[in-house]
Design a protein around this motif. Sequence first.
Motif, PDB file in Angstrom:
ATOM      1  N   SER A  29      -1.532 -15.767  11.123  1.00  0.00           N
ATOM      2  CA  SER A  29      -1.009 -15.691  12.488  1.00  0.00           C
ATOM      3  C   SER A  29      -0.976 -14.237  12.939  1.00  0.00           C
ATOM      4  N   PRO A  30      -1.070 -14.007  14.250  1.00  0.00           N
ATOM      5  CA  PRO A  30      -0.936 -12.642  14.733  1.00  0.00           C
ATOM      6  C   PRO A  30       0.373 -12.011  14.250  1.00  0.00           C
ATOM      7  N   ASN A  31       0.299 -10.762  13.893  1.00  0.00           N
ATOM      8  CA  ASN A  31       1.387  -9.934  13.371  1.00  0.00           C
ATOM      9  C   ASN A  31       1.669 -10.161  11.883  1.00  0.00           C
ATOM     10  N   ASP A  32       0.895 -11.024  11.217  1.00  0.00           N
ATOM     11  CA  ASP A  32       1.045 -11.207   9.768  1.00  0.00           C
ATOM     12  C   ASP A  32       0.471 -10.011   9.021  1.00  0.00           C
ATOM     13  N   LEU A  33       1.066  -9.700   7.882  1.00  0.00           N
ATOM     14  CA  LEU A  33       0.475  -8.763   6.926  1.00  0.00           C
ATOM     15  C   LEU A  33      -0.218  -9.598   5.862  1.00  0.00           C
ATOM     16  N   SER A  56      -5.756  -4.486  -0.272  1.00  0.00           N
ATOM     17  CA  SER A  56      -5.053  -3.682   0.724  1.00  0.00           C
ATOM     18  C   SER A  56      -4.300  -4.594   1.691  1.00  0.00           C
ATOM     19  N   LEU A  57      -3.221  -4.087   2.254  1.00  0.00           N
ATOM     20  CA  LEU A  57      -2.498  -4.818   3.285  1.00  0.00           C
ATOM     21  C   LEU A  57      -3.092  -4.483   4.648  1.00  0.00           C
ATOM     22  N   VAL A  58      -3.428  -5.522   5.398  1.00  0.00           N
ATOM     23  CA  VAL A  58      -3.916  -5.353   6.764  1.00  0.00           C
ATOM     24  C   VAL A  58      -3.015  -6.160   7.692  1.00  0.00           C
ATOM     25  N   ARG A  59      -2.819  -5.667   8.892  1.00  0.00           N
ATOM     26  CA  ARG A  59      -2.028  -6.388   9.894  1.00  0.00           C
ATOM     27  C   ARG A  59      -2.982  -7.156  10.791  1.00  0.00           C
ATOM     28  N   ILE A  60      -2.781  -8.467  10.898  1.00  0.00           N
ATOM     29  CA  ILE A  60      -3.603  -9.308  11.770  1.00  0.00           C
ATOM     30  C   ILE A  60      -3.056  -9.179  13.189  1.00  0.00           C
ATOM     31  N   LEU A  70      -9.079  -9.591  14.559  1.00  0.00           N
ATOM     32  CA  LEU A  70      -8.821  -8.230  15.008  1.00  0.00           C
ATOM     33  C   LEU A  70      -7.666  -7.771  14.131  1.00  0.00           C
ATOM     34  N   ALA A  71      -7.848  -6.689  13.395  1.00  0.00           N
ATOM     35  CA  ALA A  71      -6.860  -6.279  12.400  1.00  0.00           C
ATOM     36  C   ALA A  71      -6.640  -4.771  12.446  1.00  0.00           C
ATOM     37  N   ARG A  72      -5.526  -4.342  11.840  1.00  0.00           N
ATOM     38  CA  ARG A  72      -5.213  -2.916  11.740  1.00  0.00           C
ATOM     39  C   ARG A  72      -5.047  -2.573  10.266  1.00  0.00           C
ATOM     40  N   TYR A  73      -5.676  -1.481   9.869  1.00  0.00           N
ATOM     41  CA  TYR A  73      -5.516  -0.954   8.514  1.00  0.00           C
ATOM     42  C   TYR A  73      -5.355   0.557   8.616  1.00  0.00           C
TER      43      TYR A  73
END
Length: 91
Positions: A29-33, A56-60, A70-73
Motif C-alpha cells: 500500500s502507499p506509504n508502506d516500508l 534495503s528498505l524502500v518507501r512505496i 513509485l518508490a523512495r530510497y
Amino acid sequence: MRALLRGVAAATLASAIAISMPVVAAAASPNDLCRTNSSATLYTSPTSGIWVPENSLVRILDYRGPYHYLARYDGTVGQLERSRVIQSSCY
C-alpha cells in the motif's frame, strides 16, 4: 432448456477466464516500508537510476501499473519493479 444450457456455458466460460488470468500477489500500500528481495535499480528516468542493494528498505509512494511502484530510497524517488519487493515484508 436452451436458456439453462446458455447459462451453464456462460458460467463455464467466465470461470475459465478467471482461472486463466494471472493472480497478482497482495500489493504493498502507499506509504508502506518494504524490503527488496534482490539488488535493483530505482529508475529516476527511462535511462538512468540509482542502485538499491538487496534487503534495503524502500518507501512505496504509489502504483505504476501491474509491474512497477513509485518508490523512495535514500531520499531519491523513482520507479521500482514490483518483483524486486518482498510483499510480505511491507508494513
